[in-house]
Design a protein around this motif. Structure first.
Motif, PDB file in Angstrom:
ATOM      1  N   UNK A 286       0.828  -1.218   0.000  1.00 53.22           N
ATOM      2  CA  UNK A 286       0.000   0.000   0.000  1.00 53.22           C
ATOM      3  C   UNK A 286       0.857   1.261   0.000  1.00 53.22           C
ATOM      4  N   UNK A 287       1.932   1.219   0.792  1.00 53.84           N
ATOM      5  CA  UNK A 287       2.802   2.393   0.854  1.00 53.84           C
ATOM      6  C   UNK A 287       3.660   2.480  -0.417  1.00 53.84           C
ATOM      7  N   UNK A 288       3.799   3.671  -0.906  1.00 49.84           N
ATOM      8  CA  UNK A 288       4.679   3.894  -2.047  1.00 49.84           C
ATOM      9  C   UNK A 288       4.115   3.446  -3.372  1.00 49.84           C
ATOM     10  N   UNK A 289       2.800   3.454  -3.496  1.00 52.74           N
ATOM     11  CA  UNK A 289       2.196   3.051  -4.767  1.00 52.74           C
ATOM     12  C   UNK A 289       2.288   4.237  -5.734  1.00 52.74           C
TER      13      UNK A 289
ATOM     14  N   UNK B 266       6.515   1.210  -8.940  1.00 55.30           N
ATOM     15  CA  UNK B 266       5.890   0.161  -9.748  1.00 55.30           C
ATOM     16  C   UNK B 266       6.819  -0.290 -10.880  1.00 55.30           C
ATOM     17  N   UNK B 267       7.494   0.651 -11.515  1.00 55.84           N
ATOM     18  CA  UNK B 267       8.413   0.294 -12.601  1.00 55.84           C
ATOM     19  C   UNK B 267       9.539  -0.607 -12.104  1.00 55.84           C
ATOM     20  N   UNK B 268      10.073  -0.293 -10.922  1.00 59.08           N
ATOM     21  CA  UNK B 268      11.134  -1.140 -10.364  1.00 59.08           C
ATOM     22  C   UNK B 268      10.638  -2.547 -10.078  1.00 59.08           C
ATOM     23  N   UNK B 269       9.451  -2.648  -9.508  1.00 62.03           N
ATOM     24  CA  UNK B 269       8.903  -3.965  -9.180  1.00 62.03           C
ATOM     25  C   UNK B 269       8.583  -4.756 -10.440  1.00 62.03           C
ATOM     26  N   UNK B 270       8.007  -4.073 -11.438  1.00 67.50           N
ATOM     27  CA  UNK B 270       7.708  -4.746 -12.707  1.00 67.50           C
ATOM     28  C   UNK B 270       8.998  -5.251 -13.358  1.00 67.50           C
ATOM     29  N   UNK B 271      10.044  -4.418 -13.349  1.00 65.20           N
ATOM     30  CA  UNK B 271      11.323  -4.811 -13.954  1.00 65.20           C
ATOM     31  C   UNK B 271      11.872  -6.083 -13.304  1.00 65.20           C
ATOM     32  N   UNK B 272      11.887  -6.123 -11.975  1.00 67.57           N
ATOM     33  CA  UNK B 272      12.466  -7.272 -11.276  1.00 67.57           C
ATOM     34  C   UNK B 272      11.622  -8.526 -11.444  1.00 67.57           C
ATOM     35  N   UNK B 273      10.315  -8.365 -11.370  1.00 73.18           N
ATOM     36  CA  UNK B 273       9.430  -9.529 -11.490  1.00 73.18           C
ATOM     37  C   UNK B 273       9.482 -10.113 -12.895  1.00 73.18           C
ATOM     38  N   UNK B 274       9.427  -9.259 -13.898  1.00 72.07           N
ATOM     39  CA  UNK B 274       9.483  -9.740 -15.286  1.00 72.07           C
ATOM     40  C   UNK B 274      10.828 -10.408 -15.577  1.00 72.07           C
TER      41      UNK B 274
ATOM     42  N   UNK C  25      15.226 -18.718 -20.288  1.00 70.47           N
ATOM     43  CA  UNK C  25      16.646 -18.714 -19.906  1.00 70.47           C
ATOM     44  C   UNK C  25      17.419 -17.543 -20.530  1.00 70.47           C
ATOM     45  N   UNK C  26      16.769 -16.386 -20.588  1.00 69.11           N
ATOM     46  CA  UNK C  26      17.406 -15.180 -21.094  1.00 69.11           C
ATOM     47  C   UNK C  26      17.135 -14.022 -20.147  1.00 69.11           C
ATOM     48  N   UNK C  27      18.051 -13.052 -20.161  1.00 62.32           N
ATOM     49  CA  UNK C  27      17.843 -11.820 -19.414  1.00 62.32           C
ATOM     50  C   UNK C  27      17.692 -10.669 -20.408  1.00 62.32           C
ATOM     51  N   UNK C  28      16.505 -10.492 -20.987  1.00 61.97           N
ATOM     52  CA  UNK C  28      16.333  -9.429 -21.975  1.00 61.97           C
ATOM     53  C   UNK C  28      16.380  -8.055 -21.321  1.00 61.97           C
ATOM     54  N   UNK C  29      16.578  -7.045 -22.148  1.00 60.66           N
ATOM     55  CA  UNK C  29      16.459  -5.665 -21.674  1.00 60.66           C
ATOM     56  C   UNK C  29      14.975  -5.376 -21.444  1.00 60.66           C
ATOM     57  N   UNK C  30      14.613  -4.978 -20.239  1.00 54.71           N
ATOM     58  CA  UNK C  30      13.211  -4.746 -19.883  1.00 54.71           C
ATOM     59  C   UNK C  30      13.013  -3.244 -19.693  1.00 54.71           C
ATOM     60  N   UNK C  31      12.051  -2.703 -20.438  1.00 52.74           N
ATOM     61  CA  UNK C  31      11.788  -1.266 -20.397  1.00 52.74           C
ATOM     62  C   UNK C  31      10.343  -1.047 -19.933  1.00 52.74           C
ATOM     63  N   UNK C  32      10.110  -0.871 -18.624  1.00 51.85           N
ATOM     64  CA  UNK C  32       8.747  -0.607 -18.140  1.00 51.85           C
ATOM     65  C   UNK C  32       8.422   0.896 -18.189  1.00 51.85           C
TER      66      UNK C  32
END
Length: 707
Positions: free
Chosen positions: A670-673, A678-686, A695-702
């Protein structure tokens, strides 16, 4: 009877004296006169007078001991008797020299004007003769071994030292640049470029990192050029955009650098050019530098003799030892041998062909191969080689003239280099033999020779564009004979193979490696490296120019030629080596590396750009664009991927990624929404989710928008 008794009744002192001199004379009665003389005159280097004094001392000690033991006289009596014996001996002592003994010594052990005489010509056997001959063998072996090195001529008392720092050219083929410096002065030898690896996308050439030159710029006296190959001069314009120094070289290298300055808008810096003459030492800073003619795959190449306070350094540059070059100007072996006799502290020598046994064939050996190919050709002849290999081009043109062909030179670098060589007088070709590319169609195919660039499969080269049917004027025909007179530089094998495939698909006859001497190297093989080592006879050795396996193999060749293993170091770029006639050691490492250049715009490409391109090419990219309300409802999304999944799988992949995004939004704290969190969390989760899947680490641009 009374006289007899009187003679027998001698004092003990007289008896002792008689006994001693009787023994002394008996020694000489048992020997020949020559042996007596040898007893009095030793074979050692001491003088006869010193030998007599030594004998007198021994005699005095024995005399004193005998008196003490037999008579027990007082010390005063003993001293008196000793003095009397000394006076008697001085009267008998032989004061001269034995001329016969000295004559025998000179005859037996020494040569006169390099000649030894046989001592006994009348001996029954051969023992004496063989001893004389053996002395001659030993003397000649000693002289020959002493001639193998002139290290005794080095000044071992000097405290002066020189530092050698390669900033490029080791661990690679090309990019040669080396700094030689003292405490107060420095010179830079060559400033070359190298070719990029296949994964350096959009990079055309690599130039050295000049950071260390900035650090010592105040003491750099000059840039010294050995020859005009790109891997030795290709980065000069990029250096002069940052720093300017006097640049010394022979005419062809300076002419080619001048052309590069024109392209880069640096024409004003021609004022730094210093045109040198070979065999004439030139004072440059704290150094005296002499250019020595050397043979290579380009004309007007040089080795360097660099005289410093510490000693002489020989830098071979790129070389081979061609006794029959096209211009009849072979390697100046006499000058190299001159420095070898004088005494060379350090040799830096080309290692490129250190694995190749034997001798590199002469450039002239390509001529008969050209003769065979031109004789067989029914249509046009298209010859491609390095644009800097003027003598190779010259040989092709002379064979074209022999078979009544007009010559079309196609390719900017080829045209400029050939024109420069003609203007400077290195080659003599009439102007009326040349035609323009657009004129080729006006002549019958059997009357045309095309000389062009592209032997390395460069995609922008004239040959590549001809092979892919993209050239404005020249299209490959089935009747064409294509001669590729070059060997692929390491890393370019794939590009060369590609252009070969295109040429063959077009129906042309291609001569590439069908003949052993369709191309010859410009670098020394093992036997030539050995000759260089034997001529120069260095105390210390630093193999240069090549990958680590090349310099390691060159080290073994040097050891076989008498260089001590402890006097050889294998360097890497950035190593700084200190040399004095008494030692050689690594003292530190300096910053080095490569700068990426886009040749289309003559600009530098930053490292992070190249790394991004490599990441995109290797692992692809995923772009997530989403609009989310503050109450965590996903209002709009668009997820796109490139280089990760096939087009037919895009929809399934997008649905899966949308589900993942929905999971992240619903479970976010809830805090920090906000958009950033959100972009940081999306980047790490994806990142974790995609790695589990492909088995790849693509460049992720959220790109998340919270509304």
């Amino acid at each position: 009877m009374q006289e007899k008794e009187t003679m027998e009744k001698k004092t003990p002192e007289q008896s002792s004296q008689v006994s001693r001199f009787s023994k002394f004379t008996d020694r000489f009665k048992k020997k020949s006169p020559e042996e007596q003389a040898n007893d009095m005159t030793s074979d050692s280097t001491e003088s006869s007078q010193n030998q007599a004094k030594n004998f007198h001392n021994r005699f005095k000690q024995r005399d004193s001991k005998n008196y003490t033991n037999t008579q027990g006289n007082t010390q005063t009596d003993t001293q008196s008797n000793t003095n009397q014996g000394q006076k008697n001996f001085e009267k008998r002592r032989w004061q001269g020299k034995n001329p016969h003994a000295q004559h025998n010594k000179a005859q037996n052990d020494e040569s006169i004007n390099g000649i030894r005489e046989v001592r006994d010509v009348n001996e029954k056997g051969n023992l004496g003769l063989h001893k004389d001959l053996k002395r001659g063998v030993e003397a000649n072996e000693k002289i020959q071994r002493q001639s193998l090195n002139a290290h005794n001529k080095l000044n071992l008392n000097t405290k002066a030292s020189v530092r050698i720092t390669p900033l490029g050219g080791l661990g690679e083929i090309g990019g040669n640049i080396t700094v030689i410096e003292t405490q107060d002065s420095a010179i830079v030898i060559d400033v070359g470029m190298s070719f990029p690896n296949e994964d350096m996308h959009g990079v055309d050439i690599l130039v050295p990192d000049f950071s260390y030159l900035f650090a010592i710029k105040d003491k750099i006296a000059a840039v010294i050029i050995t020859h005009a190959h790109e891997d030795h001069i290709g980065a000069v314009p990029y250096l002069f955009k940052l720093l300017q120094f006097p640049i010394y070289g022979t005419p062809l290298p300076l002419g080619m650098i001048g052309s590069k300055f024109d392209e880069h808008g640096l024409k004003k810096f021609r004022s730094f050019f210093k045109i040198v003459e070979k065999r004439k030492p030139i004072k440059i800073g704290a150094f005296e530098v002499e250019w020595i003619n050397i043979t290579h795959s380009i004309i007007d190449a040089s080795a360097l003799a660099i005289r410093t306070e510490a000693g002489v350094i020989i830098h071979t540059g790129d070389f081979k030892i061609d006794h029959t070059p096209v211009d009849n100007l072979p390697t100046d072996l006499h000058r190299l041998a001159h420095y070898g006799e004088e005494g060379v502290m350090l040799l830096l020598s080309d290692s490129t062909n250190s694995h190749r046994s034997g001798v590199t064939p002469s450039e002239a050996s390509v001529g008969p191969t050209f003769e065979t190919l031109f004789k067989q050709a029914q249509g046009r002849v298209i010859m491609s080689t390095f644009s800097s290999n003027i003598h190779r081009v010259y040989q092709a043109i002379t064979h074209g003239l022999k078979y009544n062909r007009k010559v079309a030179v196609i390719g900017r670098s080829m045209e400029k280099n050939l024109e420069l060589a003609r203007e400077l007088g290195y080659i003599d070709l009439p102007q009326n033999i040349f035609i323009e590319a657009h004129e080729v169609e006006k002549y019958p195919d059997e009357e045309v020779l095309i000389v062009t660039t592209g032997s390395q499969g460069e995609t922008m080269s004239a040959l590549y564009r001809m092979a892919t049917d993209e050239h404005r004027h020249i299209k490959i025909k089935p009747s064409d004979m294509v001669i590729i007179s070059a060997k692929a530089i390491p890393g370019n094998e794939g590009s060369v193979s590609t252009v070969l495939n295109f040429l063959m698909k077009a129906g042309a006859k291609v001569a590439y490696q069908d003949f052993s001497e369709i191309h010859v190297s410009g670098h020394a093989a093992q036997e030539e490296q050995k000759l260089m080592l034997r001529l120069v006879k260095p105390k210390f050795f630093l193999p240069v120019h090549g990958e680590y396996n090349h310099i390691a193999r060159h080290k073994q060749t040097a050891i076989a030629c008498g260089v001590m293993e402890k006097n050889i170091l294998l360097m890497e770029d950035g190593d700084q080596i200190e040399v004095n006639p008494n030692y050689m050691k690594k003292v530190r490492s300096v910053k080095n590396g490569k700068t990426y250049i886009d040749n289309q715009i003559n600009r530098q490409i930053e490292n992070d750009v190249v790394l991004d391109r490599q990441a995109l090419a290797s692992d692809g990219i995923v772009i997530i664009s989403a609009k989310i309300s503050k109450d965590r409802k996903i209002l709009e999304t668009k997820i796109t991927s490139y280089g990760l999944v096939a087009d037919k799988e895009d929809k399934g992949f997008e649905k899966e990624m949308n589900d993942t995004l929905e999971f992240v939004v619903k479970n976010f704290k809830a805090d920090g929404f906000n958009a950033k969190n959100l972009e940081n969390e999306v980047h790490n989760t994806f990142k974790r989710h995609i790695f589990k899947k492909v088995k790849k680490y693509p460049t992720i641009v959220p790109m998340i928008y919270v509304v």
